[in-house]
Scaffold this active site. Structure first.
Site, PDB file in Angstrom:
ATOM      1  N   GLY A  33       0.938  -0.973  -0.449  1.00  0.00           N
ATOM      2  CA  GLY A  33       0.291   0.588  -0.123  1.00  0.00           C
ATOM      3  C   GLY A  33       1.321   1.401  -0.183  1.00  0.00           C
ATOM      4  O   GLY A  33       1.839   1.674  -0.429  1.00  0.00           O
ATOM      5  N   LEU A  35       0.311   4.381  -2.490  1.00  0.00           N
ATOM      6  CA  LEU A  35       0.419   3.524  -3.405  1.00  0.00           C
ATOM      7  C   LEU A  35       1.598   5.190  -3.947  1.00  0.00           C
ATOM      8  O   LEU A  35       0.934   5.986  -3.767  1.00  0.00           O
ATOM      9  CB  LEU A  35      -0.544   2.806  -4.448  1.00  0.00           C
ATOM     10  CG  LEU A  35      -1.044   1.575  -3.524  1.00  0.00           C
ATOM     11  CD1 LEU A  35      -1.664   1.668  -4.865  1.00  0.00           C
ATOM     12  CD2 LEU A  35       0.179   0.957  -4.403  1.00  0.00           C
ATOM     13  N   HIS A  39       4.452   1.987  -7.766  1.00  0.00           N
ATOM     14  CA  HIS A  39       3.854   1.173  -7.824  1.00  0.00           C
ATOM     15  C   HIS A  39       3.066   1.389  -9.319  1.00  0.00           C
ATOM     16  O   HIS A  39       2.355   0.220  -9.795  1.00  0.00           O
ATOM     17  CB  HIS A  39       2.496   0.957  -6.789  1.00  0.00           C
ATOM     18  CG  HIS A  39       3.762   1.312  -5.081  1.00  0.00           C
ATOM     19  ND1 HIS A  39       3.520   2.546  -4.508  1.00  0.00           N
ATOM     20  CD2 HIS A  39       4.077   0.063  -4.563  1.00  0.00           C
ATOM     21  CE1 HIS A  39       4.157   1.593  -3.712  1.00  0.00           C
ATOM     22  NE2 HIS A  39       4.510   0.100  -3.554  1.00  0.00           N
ATOM     23  N   GLY A 149       9.415  -4.177  -8.810  1.00  0.00           N
ATOM     24  CA  GLY A 149      10.622  -2.592  -9.326  1.00  0.00           C
ATOM     25  C   GLY A 149      11.982  -3.235  -8.990  1.00  0.00           C
ATOM     26  O   GLY A 149      12.109  -3.895  -7.448  1.00  0.00           O
ATOM     27  N   GLU A 150      12.570  -2.971  -9.402  1.00  0.00           N
ATOM     28  CA  GLU A 150      14.224  -2.897  -9.790  1.00  0.00           C
ATOM     29  C   GLU A 150      14.741  -1.739  -8.664  1.00  0.00           C
ATOM     30  O   GLU A 150      16.332  -2.180  -8.077  1.00  0.00           O
ATOM     31  CB  GLU A 150      14.972  -2.478 -10.927  1.00  0.00           C
ATOM     32  CG  GLU A 150      14.845  -3.395 -11.615  1.00  0.00           C
ATOM     33  CD  GLU A 150      15.777  -3.255 -13.400  1.00  0.00           C
ATOM     34  OE1 GLU A 150      16.052  -2.332 -13.710  1.00  0.00           O
ATOM     35  OE2 GLU A 150      15.858  -4.562 -14.087  1.00  0.00           O
ATOM     36  N   LYS A 151      13.759  -1.068  -8.227  1.00  0.00           N
ATOM     37  CA  LYS A 151      14.253  -0.275  -6.764  1.00  0.00           C
ATOM     38  C   LYS A 151      14.737  -1.483  -5.829  1.00  0.00           C
ATOM     39  O   LYS A 151      15.243  -1.448  -4.987  1.00  0.00           O
ATOM     40  CB  LYS A 151      12.741   0.532  -6.303  1.00  0.00           C
ATOM     41  CG  LYS A 151      13.564   1.404  -4.870  1.00  0.00           C
ATOM     42  CD  LYS A 151      13.682   2.176  -4.791  1.00  0.00           C
ATOM     43  CE  LYS A 151      13.565   2.393  -3.504  1.00  0.00           C
ATOM     44  NZ  LYS A 151      12.952   2.275  -2.683  1.00  0.00           N
ATOM     45  N   ASP A 152      13.802  -2.470  -5.277  1.00  0.00           N
ATOM     46  CA  ASP A 152      13.989  -3.586  -4.691  1.00  0.00           C
ATOM     47  C   ASP A 152      14.775  -4.194  -5.219  1.00  0.00           C
ATOM     48  O   ASP A 152      14.548  -5.711  -5.168  1.00  0.00           O
ATOM     49  CB  ASP A 152      12.880  -3.599  -3.689  1.00  0.00           C
ATOM     50  CG  ASP A 152      12.517  -2.729  -3.432  1.00  0.00           C
ATOM     51  OD1 ASP A 152      13.021  -2.188  -2.080  1.00  0.00           O
ATOM     52  OD2 ASP A 152      11.188  -2.401  -2.683  1.00  0.00           O
ATOM     53  N   GLN A 155      15.326  -7.718  -3.519  1.00  0.00           N
ATOM     54  CA  GLN A 155      14.452  -8.502  -2.935  1.00  0.00           C
ATOM     55  C   GLN A 155      13.363  -9.348  -4.434  1.00  0.00           C
ATOM     56  O   GLN A 155      13.243 -10.285  -4.199  1.00  0.00           O
ATOM     57  CB  GLN A 155      13.524  -7.356  -2.590  1.00  0.00           C
ATOM     58  CG  GLN A 155      11.626  -8.513  -2.788  1.00  0.00           C
ATOM     59  CD  GLN A 155      10.298  -6.987  -2.546  1.00  0.00           C
ATOM     60  OE1 GLN A 155      10.374  -7.174  -1.553  1.00  0.00           O
ATOM     61  NE2 GLN A 155      10.356  -6.060  -3.386  1.00  0.00           N
ATOM     62  N   SER A 187       9.743   6.575  -2.996  1.00  0.00           N
ATOM     63  CA  SER A 187       9.493   6.038  -1.957  1.00  0.00           C
ATOM     64  C   SER A 187       8.582   5.677  -1.335  1.00  0.00           C
ATOM     65  O   SER A 187       8.091   7.253  -0.853  1.00  0.00           O
ATOM     66  CB  SER A 187      11.250   5.044  -1.197  1.00  0.00           C
ATOM     67  OG  SER A 187      10.484   4.553  -0.128  1.00  0.00           O
TER      68      SER A 187
HETATM   69  O1  PAF Z   1       7.689  -4.783  -1.635  1.00  0.00           O
HETATM   70  C1  PAF Z   1       7.449  -4.954  -1.360  1.00  0.00           C
HETATM   71  O2  PAF Z   1       5.970  -3.922  -1.002  1.00  0.00           O
HETATM   72  C2  PAF Z   1       7.090  -5.879   0.101  1.00  0.00           C
HETATM   73  O3  PAF Z   1       8.375  -5.974  -0.078  1.00  0.00           O
HETATM   74  C3  PAF Z   1       6.100  -7.384  -0.549  1.00  0.00           C
HETATM   75  C4  PAF Z   1       7.164  -7.266  -1.795  1.00  0.00           C
HETATM   76  C5  PAF Z   1       5.009  -6.277  -1.692  1.00  0.00           C
HETATM   77  C6  PAF Z   1       6.296  -8.371   0.110  1.00  0.00           C
HETATM   78  O4  PAF Z   1       5.113  -7.725   1.402  1.00  0.00           O
END
Ligand code: PAF
Length: 280
Positions: A33, A35, A39, A149-152, A155, A187
Site C-alpha cells: 500500500g 501507493l 507502484h 520494481g528494480e528499486k528493491d 528482493q 519510495s
Molecule cells: O516490496 C514490497 O512492497 C514488499 O516487500 C512485498 C513484495 C509487497 C512483500 O510484502
C-alpha cells in the site's frame, strides 16, 4: 471505475480460477500500500501485458524487524483504491491477517546466500518475511506473472530464486525504478522526509552515477567508495549503512568492473532509511 476490494482468500481464488479457466492471463502486483508512481508503473506494465490484474495490498508484519516501523507504516487503503481507479485493475486484494497467517501458521520460506548481504545483513529476518509472504502471494492468487520494481533489486533476485526453487509457475517481471524529477527513487518512505531532507537526499542519485562513470573508466571500487561516502556525509546523510558494488546476477562482491554489476546503497537521512541501486 473502482475495482472490487476483496479480503478473503476464497474470493480471490474463485475470481482468478475463473479467469484462468476462460484462458485469460492473470498478473499480480504485490504491494504494502501507500501507493506511489513506482507502484502505478508496475500496474501499467501488468495491464499492458496481461488480461487481468490483481493488486495485492498487505502490510506484512513478518518482514518488519522493528515494531515501531511496522506501527508507523502508512495504511492508506482508501487513497490507494482512488489512485488505482484510472488503471482499470480487476481486483484489489487486501487480505485480512488471518487469510495470510491463519492460527497455528508455522512455516517460513528462507532463501540462503542471496539474503546474507546488503539489506539481509542489516535487517535480520526481513527476507524470510518477504520470501514467506511472496510465496503466499503467488500461491493464493495463482497469477501467471508478478511485477516487481528494480528499486528493491535484492528482493527481486530473492523472489526469483524462491519461485524457481519451489517450482511455482509464475514469471517474475522486473520494472525500472521510477524517480522524482530530482532523481530520488520513489519510495513510500519519502513521505517521512522533511523538505530539506528531500533536497539533500536528491544527491544520492548523481553520486551513484558519478561512481558508475568512474568504474566504467576502470577505477577500482574501494577508493571510489571512500570518496562517495565523504560526499554523502557532506550532503547531509547521517549514516551510510552499506555502499557496495556487486554482480547483477548472484550479488557477489566486486572490486572492479569485470561483469554486469550494480551499485547498491542504504543510507539514513532525517531518521529515514533510504535504499537505491543502479546498473553499471
Ligand atoms: O516490496 C514490497 O512492497 C514488499 O516487500 C512485498 C513484495 C509487497 C512483500 O510484502
Amino acid at each position: 471505475m473502482t475495482a472490487p476490494i476483496l479480503r478473503q482468500l476464497c474470493e480471490i481464488r474463485e475470481l482468478s480460477t475463473g479467469w484462468k479457466r476462460a484462458g485469460q492471463t492473470v498478473a499480480v502486483v504485490p504491494t504494502m500500500g501507500a501507493l506511489h508512481a513506482g507502484h502505478l508503473s508496475l500496474v501499467q506494465a501488468a495491464k499492458a501485458q496481461c488480461d487481468r490484474v490483481i493488486v495485492w495490498i498487505f502490510v506484512n508484519p513478518k518482514q518488519f524487524n522493528n515494531p515501531e516501523d511496522l506501527k508507523n507504516y502508512p495504511r492508506t487503503e482508501h487513497d490507494d483504491a482512488k489512485k488505482l481507479a484510472p488503471y482499470g485493475v480487476d481486483a484489489i486484494y487486501v487480505p485480512d491477517v488471518d487469510q495470510v497467517y491463519p492460527d497455528g501458521f508455522a512455516t517460513t520460506v528462507s532463501v540462503t546466500g542471496l539474503t546474507d548481504v546488503l539489506c539481509g545483513a542489516h535487517r535480520p529476518g526481513h527476507f524470510d518475511g518477504v520470501a514467506t509472504v511472496v510465496s503466499k502471494i503467488f500461491l493464493q492468487t495463482g497469477a501467471d506473472r508478478a511485477y516487481f520494481g528494480e528499486k528493491d533489486y535484492q528482493q527481486l533476485q530473492i523472489v526469483r530464486r524462491m519461485a524457481t526453487d519451489l517450482d511455482i509457475p509464475i514469471d517474475v517481471i522486473a520494472c525500472p525504478t521510477v524517480r522524482e524529477p530530482s532523481g530520488l527513487a520513489m519510495s513510500s518512505r519519502n513521505l517521512r522526509l522533511s523538505e530539506d531532507a528531500m533536497r539533500q537526499a536528491a544527491n544520492l542519485y548523481p553520486i551513484l552515477n558519478d561512481m558508475a562513470a568512474e568504474l566504467r573508466d576502470g577505477t577500482v571500487f574501494r577508493p571510489l567508495a571512500d570518496r562517495a561516502r565523504a560526499r554523502l556525509n557532506e550532503a547531509g546523510f547521517d549514516e551510510i549503512e552499506y555502499l557496495d558494488l556487486r554482480r547483477a546476477d548472484g550479488l557477489a562482491a566486486m572490486d572492479h568492473l569485470d561483469a554486469p554489476a550494480r551499485l547498491f546503497i542504504a543510507a539514513w537521512i532525517d531518521g529515514v532509511r533510504l535504499i537505491d541501486n543502479i546498473a553499471v
